[in-house]
Design an enzyme around this catalytic site. Sequence first.
Site, PDB file in Angstrom:
ATOM      1  N   LYS A  92     -64.307   9.027  33.460  1.00  0.00           N
ATOM      2  CA  LYS A  92     -64.299   9.046  31.999  1.00  0.00           C
ATOM      3  C   LYS A  92     -65.723   9.041  31.448  1.00  0.00           C
ATOM      4  O   LYS A  92     -66.614   8.384  31.995  1.00  0.00           O
ATOM      5  CB  LYS A  92     -63.522   7.823  31.514  1.00  0.00           C
ATOM      6  N   SER A 173     -57.006   5.893  25.518  1.00  0.00           N
ATOM      7  CA  SER A 173     -58.157   6.758  25.247  1.00  0.00           C
ATOM      8  C   SER A 173     -58.587   7.570  26.466  1.00  0.00           C
ATOM      9  O   SER A 173     -59.388   8.496  26.344  1.00  0.00           O
ATOM     10  CB  SER A 173     -59.350   5.929  24.756  1.00  0.00           C
ATOM     11  N   SER A 197     -55.247   1.983  27.244  1.00  0.00           N
ATOM     12  CA  SER A 197     -55.979   3.247  27.397  1.00  0.00           C
ATOM     13  C   SER A 197     -55.896   3.872  28.781  1.00  0.00           C
ATOM     14  O   SER A 197     -56.295   5.018  28.955  1.00  0.00           O
ATOM     15  CB  SER A 197     -57.446   3.058  27.016  1.00  0.00           C
TER      16      SER A 197
END
Length: 489
Positions: A92, A173, A197
């Site tokens: 990420k 997310s 997330s």
Amino acid sequence: MEHSGLNNQKNDWLVEATITDLQNKLDKNEITSKELVLMYMARIAEIDQSGPSINSIIEINPGALQIAQALDYERQTKGARGPLHGIPVVIKDNIDTGDHMHTSAGSLVLADSYAQEDATVAKQVREAGAIILGKTNLTEWANFIAEDMPTGYSSRGGQTLNPYGTDFIVGGSSAGSGAAIAANLAAVAVGTETCGSILSPSSQNSIVGIKPTVGLISRKGIIPISHTQDTAGPMARTVEDASILLNILNGTDSNDPITLTNPLSETDFTHFLKRDGVKGKRIGIARATYFDELNDSQVEVLNTAIQKLTDLGAVVVDSLEYETTNEDWDINVLLYEFKSGLQAYLKNVDPSLEVRTLSDVIRKNNEIGEKALKYGQKLFLDSDKTSGTLTEAEYLRSLERDHDWATRRGVDAVMKEHKLDAIVTPNNIGALLPAVAGYPSITVPAGYANDGEPVGITFTGLAYSEPVLIEIAYGFEQATKHRVAPKFK
């Protein structure tokens, strides 16, 4: 020597290939890591950056091919370091990498930011012999900038789409990590979670996501939201692959003191991949409130999954309710901790970017204008009203109250009353209490609704109960094998 992988233009065997599958081909010299990187890059070009345009990868590592070549040579001369040797991984874009890739949290303010060194998790992945193939898009600032930002959107990376259908939310997310692994653009991914997330994009993209206990994995070098809730974790297509990656990420780090409480730092989580892992477990079903957010088709999927748990020998305690679910929760803890944590992170950002404080980030966003502020920055503005010292009475009261609601009166109370090994909730619905408590959860594909939208079943336990949760998740997964790869036209 020619290798079969490159001769097959479609590389159909690569779809749904596990870490074990890839290692078998590498060990047999049927393919090299360099060729594996090229094949994943070809899929990214065909699926992610054109065609369906999933848009999950925000940046490719320009050193990936050379790293792969070096690891191929090491395999031939010294042998493999372990199960991740030569395996392409994506991470990420809020995780520092001390290389030629940026770390931006999806923002235009940090679009030119290069980290000085690897985050601990990035370092662990590299030392295991994995190839960081690229970075994944995310909901900007891990979904802590605006109140109504769509999941999977960032100013720098644009909108990530769900591979199972553009009408389905992709989840956030860690949206890019979820979509990339679902679409078979890498073997596994590292995501991060503050509240849902990892669980959200994993369940929405029909993959496995492990949100570990806060303390199992170091947060050093990860752009923060909340030091009481943040954690990194593995995202994969199988429980086995997620467990292999969890082994690499697990450990203590003096730079992150909470990891010094980790009693599982030497644990091999693959030892808990037991086909009969559900048998004899006491599993509670938290229906109240959480199932009300599902449509009838999704409820049917979950009910079938719950019946399967019974068939596999679990003692199912249905219709549990948390006493504190409907309390007047707020986000005060996150608002106060974000400013403090972000400004500590920004101390190490290149001074030429002129961002040392949250106020600087807000100012830079305003200077950039609409491209950076399509959905505003209300959470930034609210957080910036705090002192950044974590001394405010409102913060301290909320911190104590939320912890009590989540633990003693929340997860702890229900599990103790019913003598449970785990609690079931749907998708990421119900992520709040374990997130605030810092407790672990694992989500596994449970099937698909009538319209094809993926549905996940999530198992939650007490601190450092990952071994038990992996047993349950693996037993359920192996008995059902619900995951089906997305189909692209």
